[in-house]
Design a protein around this motif. Structure first.
Motif, short mmCIF file in Angstrom:
data_model
loop_
_atom_site.label_atom_id
_atom_site.label_comp_id
_atom_site.label_asym_id
_atom_site.label_seq_id
_atom_site.Cartn_x
_atom_site.Cartn_y
_atom_site.Cartn_z
N LEU A 448 0.81 -1.22 0.00
CA LEU A 448 0.00 0.00 0.00
C LEU A 448 0.84 1.27 0.00
CD1 LEU A 448 -2.69 -1.07 2.63
CD2 LEU A 448 -2.99 -0.93 0.15
N ALA A 449 2.02 1.21 0.62
CA ALA A 449 2.88 2.40 0.74
C ALA A 449 4.33 2.00 0.46
CB ALA A 449 2.74 3.03 2.11
N PRO A 450 4.67 1.67 -0.79
CA PRO A 450 6.02 1.20 -1.09
C PRO A 450 7.10 2.24 -0.86
CG PRO A 450 4.76 1.57 -3.11
CD PRO A 450 3.80 1.69 -1.97
N GLU A 451 6.69 3.52 -0.78
CA GLU A 451 7.67 4.59 -0.59
C GLU A 451 7.97 4.86 0.87
OE1 GLU A 451 3.79 6.28 0.33
OE2 GLU A 451 4.52 4.92 -1.24
N ALA A 452 7.33 4.15 1.79
CA ALA A 452 7.47 4.42 3.23
C ALA A 452 8.92 4.27 3.68
CB ALA A 452 6.57 3.50 4.04
N GLN A 453 9.40 5.26 4.42
CA GLN A 453 10.76 5.21 4.96
C GLN A 453 10.83 4.40 6.25
OE1 GLN A 453 12.66 9.08 5.15
NE2 GLN A 453 11.37 9.85 3.50
N ASP A 454 9.71 4.29 6.96
CA ASP A 454 9.64 3.51 8.19
C ASP A 454 8.30 2.78 8.22
OD1 ASP A 454 12.09 4.57 9.50
OD2 ASP A 454 10.95 6.44 9.52
N ILE A 455 8.34 1.49 8.56
CA ILE A 455 7.13 0.72 8.81
C ILE A 455 7.16 0.34 10.28
CG2 ILE A 455 5.77 -1.33 8.25
CD1 ILE A 455 7.08 -1.37 5.51
N ILE A 456 6.22 0.85 11.05
CA ILE A 456 6.19 0.64 12.49
C ILE A 456 5.28 -0.54 12.79
CG2 ILE A 456 5.60 1.66 14.72
CD1 ILE A 456 6.15 4.42 13.34
N LEU A 457 5.85 -1.60 13.36
CA LEU A 457 5.09 -2.80 13.70
C LEU A 457 4.89 -2.87 15.21
CD1 LEU A 457 3.85 -5.62 13.13
CD2 LEU A 457 6.18 -6.55 13.28
N VAL A 458 3.63 -2.90 15.65
CA VAL A 458 3.30 -3.05 17.06
C VAL A 458 3.03 -4.54 17.29
CG1 VAL A 458 1.77 -2.35 18.93
CG2 VAL A 458 2.32 -0.73 17.08
N ALA A 459 3.94 -5.23 17.98
CA ALA A 459 3.92 -6.69 18.07
C ALA A 459 3.91 -7.16 19.53
CB ALA A 459 5.13 -7.27 17.34
N ASP A 460 3.58 -8.45 19.71
CA ASP A 460 3.40 -9.06 21.02
C ASP A 460 4.62 -9.90 21.38
OD1 ASP A 460 2.53 -10.31 23.30
OD2 ASP A 460 0.71 -11.16 22.42
N ASN A 461 5.32 -9.52 22.45
CA ASN A 461 6.50 -10.26 22.89
C ASN A 461 6.17 -11.68 23.36
OD1 ASN A 461 9.43 -10.19 23.66
ND2 ASN A 461 8.61 -10.47 25.72
N HIS A 462 4.93 -11.92 23.76
CA HIS A 462 4.55 -13.23 24.29
C HIS A 462 4.46 -14.29 23.19
CE1 HIS A 462 2.59 -11.61 28.24
NE2 HIS A 462 3.87 -11.33 28.13
N THR A 463 4.20 -13.88 21.97
CA THR A 463 4.06 -14.84 20.88
C THR A 463 5.06 -14.47 19.78
OG1 THR A 463 2.35 -13.57 19.72
CG2 THR A 463 1.62 -15.12 21.42
N PHE A 464 5.00 -15.21 18.67
CA PHE A 464 5.91 -14.93 17.57
C PHE A 464 5.20 -15.25 16.25
CE2 PHE A 464 9.55 -15.92 14.74
CZ PHE A 464 10.23 -14.72 14.88
N PRO A 465 5.42 -14.46 15.20
CA PRO A 465 4.72 -14.70 13.94
C PRO A 465 4.97 -16.10 13.40
CG PRO A 465 5.86 -12.59 13.91
CD PRO A 465 6.30 -13.29 15.15
N ARG A 466 3.92 -16.68 12.83
CA ARG A 466 4.07 -18.00 12.22
C ARG A 466 4.58 -17.90 10.79
NH1 ARG A 466 -1.37 -17.38 11.80
NH2 ARG A 466 -1.87 -18.81 13.50
N ASP A 467 4.58 -16.69 10.21
CA ASP A 467 4.78 -16.56 8.77
C ASP A 467 6.04 -15.79 8.38
OD1 ASP A 467 3.88 -14.14 9.74
OD2 ASP A 467 2.28 -13.89 8.27
N THR A 468 7.13 -15.94 9.18
CA THR A 468 8.36 -15.19 8.87
C THR A 468 8.99 -15.62 7.55
OG1 THR A 468 9.64 -16.77 10.20
CG2 THR A 468 8.88 -14.76 11.30
N LYS A 469 8.62 -16.81 7.02
CA LYS A 469 9.15 -17.23 5.72
C LYS A 469 8.77 -16.25 4.61
CE LYS A 469 9.42 -22.24 6.52
NZ LYS A 469 8.94 -23.57 6.09
N LEU A 470 7.68 -15.52 4.81
CA LEU A 470 7.24 -14.55 3.80
C LEU A 470 8.24 -13.41 3.62
CD1 LEU A 470 3.46 -14.20 4.77
CD2 LEU A 470 4.43 -15.50 2.85
N LEU A 471 9.10 -13.20 4.61
CA LEU A 471 10.04 -12.08 4.57
C LEU A 471 11.32 -12.42 3.79
CD1 LEU A 471 9.75 -10.90 8.28
CD2 LEU A 471 8.62 -9.92 6.27
N GLU A 472 11.52 -13.66 3.43
CA GLU A 472 12.74 -14.04 2.73
C GLU A 472 12.86 -13.27 1.42
OE1 GLU A 472 12.79 -18.26 2.28
OE2 GLU A 472 12.90 -18.65 4.44
N GLY A 473 14.03 -12.67 1.21
CA GLY A 473 14.27 -11.89 0.00
C GLY A 473 13.80 -10.46 0.09
N THR A 474 13.29 -10.02 1.24
CA THR A 474 12.81 -8.64 1.40
C THR A 474 13.78 -7.83 2.25
OG1 THR A 474 11.54 -9.05 3.42
CG2 THR A 474 10.44 -9.48 1.32
#
Length: 545
Positions: A448-474
């Motif tokens: 949606l915003a490919p020009e963004a200089q910062d992407i702020i992620l508000v995340a939960d320390n108690h759990t962890f994303p199941r889908d980190t494989k999606l980030l490969e190559g990014t």
């Protein structure tokens, strides 16, 4: 390194299988896993707060394990707790711990290889005799994340709405008070000593340079005036507003203005007369009817701010502030700041235009914190938001990598619209199993915003994303605000930030250079020791062998 490669191979070969496989894990894999676990010492183990806890003694039986109904729960962390004391010097704590893990895995096949569970080895050093150690807990401590139902979600939306409404009313009351802070103060413009027609004649008499150059032009000036009303100096711009050069004989003109212009007194503020700055313009050649005009009066910037002076066409206004009085221009502080507000206020350098936030059930306090910060922040330009709930209550077994859904985006600077989208996302799903689809949401935000200089992620320390494989190559410019950090940061988030060059931010700490740390280095973060490994980070202090 060999053990790590073996462990990595097993993870890859089991990656396509369900998280809880049906076959017990091979012994060599358990040994490789054991050597990669966070392992540290405490005098006596005390569980972390923020979770539901279950305990399983090291001598557990099958019925005891079955009674816990672990397959029905969201298990996010397991601590294997034991004591450092050894009655027999030849005793191998390592082998005993591996046997305990194997025993647990045989009764719950696949549990050890579930990527959503964090495992820790914790050695207690506070007991030094068999009798003392009998008073200590030995076994497994199981950390359970609450599974949110529709009723839970509805209740949390109600609490969130009530909190936001109460905050909005408080903010409106504060803003109303700040519109007219302090008490009114007398404020008055100085008066020109002579009528402008007479003043123009006097300036024209002292400035005859236009006899040589009678081209029409408008000249602006600025003069500094004493508290008694005497002109101290006059300045002309090098180039006027139309781009024309200064008039002929500028020194003669400034002298004529300084000699001809005078005020009866200084600028009135309260009971005192103050020096001021006056601006004006002249039309050359000078004519008595329209030659000279005063265009503005100004005080020093420090006085303007101190007394909240407003310069109006028909007069000025000023107010005497009391110590501690705030004004409409001053930011309103968050009445109950949490980690989101603290981090965002700590980083005015961030371009806060793209925000991705976990709004599942466990994140309610931090969702409220984010919305209150947005309400207090200036509207500014439009921002891109992606709120995610991990699939709109999609059954866990139907969730597919990159296609889980439950993403609610908006591009707006309207607080009301942002609040509405958050409540829509919360109402559509409470999260299901503990791991969320953070990375799917990050990629949507980048789309949606490919020009963004910062992407702020508000995340939960108690759990962890199941889908980190999606980030490969990014290579995304992600800033992770980690919520729910109590005694330590989840090592999996440290590993994620290190691998992809992200920064991590907690209530008091900013970690921006994790990707620069070499393997096998010990680093202390918020008082906790971690060791970098080829796979990321593990918490350490001492290890039983």
């Amino acid at each position: 390194m060999r053990a790590f490669l073996l462990l990595l191979f097993v993870f890859l070969t089991l990656g396509a299988a369900p998280a809880r496989a049906q076959q017990p894990t091979p012994t060599r894999v358990i040994e490789a896993l054991y050597d990669q676990l966070s392992a540290y010492q405490l005098r006596r183990y005390q569980p972390d707060s923020g979770y539901q806890l279950l305990t399983l003694p090291s001598t557990f039986s099958g019925p005891e394990l079955a009674a816990l109904r672990l397959r029905e729960r969201q298990l996010v962390r397991v601590d294997l707790v034991y004591s450092a004391y050894r009655f027999d010097p030849k005793f191998s704590q390592r082998q005993l711990n591996i046997d305990r893990l194997r025993n647990l895995d045989e009764r719950l096949p696949g549990l050890l290889m579930d990527p959503s569970i964090t495992w820790n080895l914790i050695e207690q050093t506070g007991c030094t005799t068999p009798d003392e150690c009998q008073q200590y807990f030995h076994g497994f401590v199981l950390y359970i994340e609450k599974r949110y139902t529709k009723a839970d979600t509805k209740a949390e939306i109600g609490r969130l709405t009530a909190r936001l409404n109460a905050t909005e009313k408080k903010i409106e009351r504060i803003r109303a008070v700040r519109k007219s802070p302090g008490k009114p103060l007398a404020c008055g413009y100085p008066h020109v000593e002579d009528k402008l027609r007479k003043l123009t004649k006097r300036i024209k008499k002292a400035y005859d340079c236009t006899q040589k150059d009678r081209r029409p032009r408008t000249v602006t000036f600025q003069a500094e005036v004493s508290r008694q009303g005497k002109v101290l100096n006059v300045r002309l711009p090098a180039v006027d507003s139309a781009g024309a050069a200064a008039p002929p004989c500028p020194e003669e003109l400034t002298g004529a203005i300084a000699e001809g212009l005078a005020f009866t007194d200084g600028f009135l503020l309260g009971k005192q007369r103050l020096p001021f700055t006056v601006t004006g313009r002249l039309s050359l050649p000078l004519r008595p009817q329209q030659g000279f005009k005063v265009t503005g009066y100004y005080l020093a910037d420090s006085l303007m701010r101190k007394y909240r002076v407003k310069l109006l066409r028909d007069g000025c206004q000023a107010r005497q502030l009391r110590p501690g009085d705030a004004t409409e221009e001053d930011p309103i502080p968050n009445p109950d700041p949490n980690v989101v507000t603290r981090v965002l206020e700590r980083h005015p350098d961030w371009q806060k235009q793209t925000v991705v936030a976990d709004v599942t059930g466990s994140m309610y306090p931090y969702t409220a914190d984010l919305l209150i910060w947005l309400q207090l922040a200036a509207a500014g330009p439009e921002k891109t938001f992606v709120f995610f709930n991990d699939g709109d209550d999609l059954p866990d077994k139907q969730k597919r990598l990159g296609q889980t859904g439950g993403l609610y985006d908006a591009r707006t600077n309207d607080y009301g619209r942002i609040r509405q989208r958050v409540i829509e996302a919360m109402g559509a799903g409470g999260g299901g199993d503990a791991p969320e689809n953070d990375c799917e949401a990050l990629l949507r935000a980048h789309q949606l915003a490919p020009e963004a200089q910062d992407i702020i992620l508000v995340a939960d320390n108690h759990t962890f994303p199941r889908d980190t494989k999606l980030l490969e190559g990014t290579r995304l410019p992600v800033k992770i605000i980690l919520c729910g950090v109590t005694d330590h940061i989840n090592p999996k988030y440290l590993a994620l930030a290190r691998r992809y060059g992200y920064s991590l931010h907690t209530l008091d700490t900013d970690l921006t250079n994790l990707s620069e740390l070499p393997d096998n280095q010990i680093t202390i973060i918020e008082g906790v020791r971690y060791q970098t490994t080829p796979g990321g980070f593990r918490r350490v202090s001492g290890r039983a062998e």
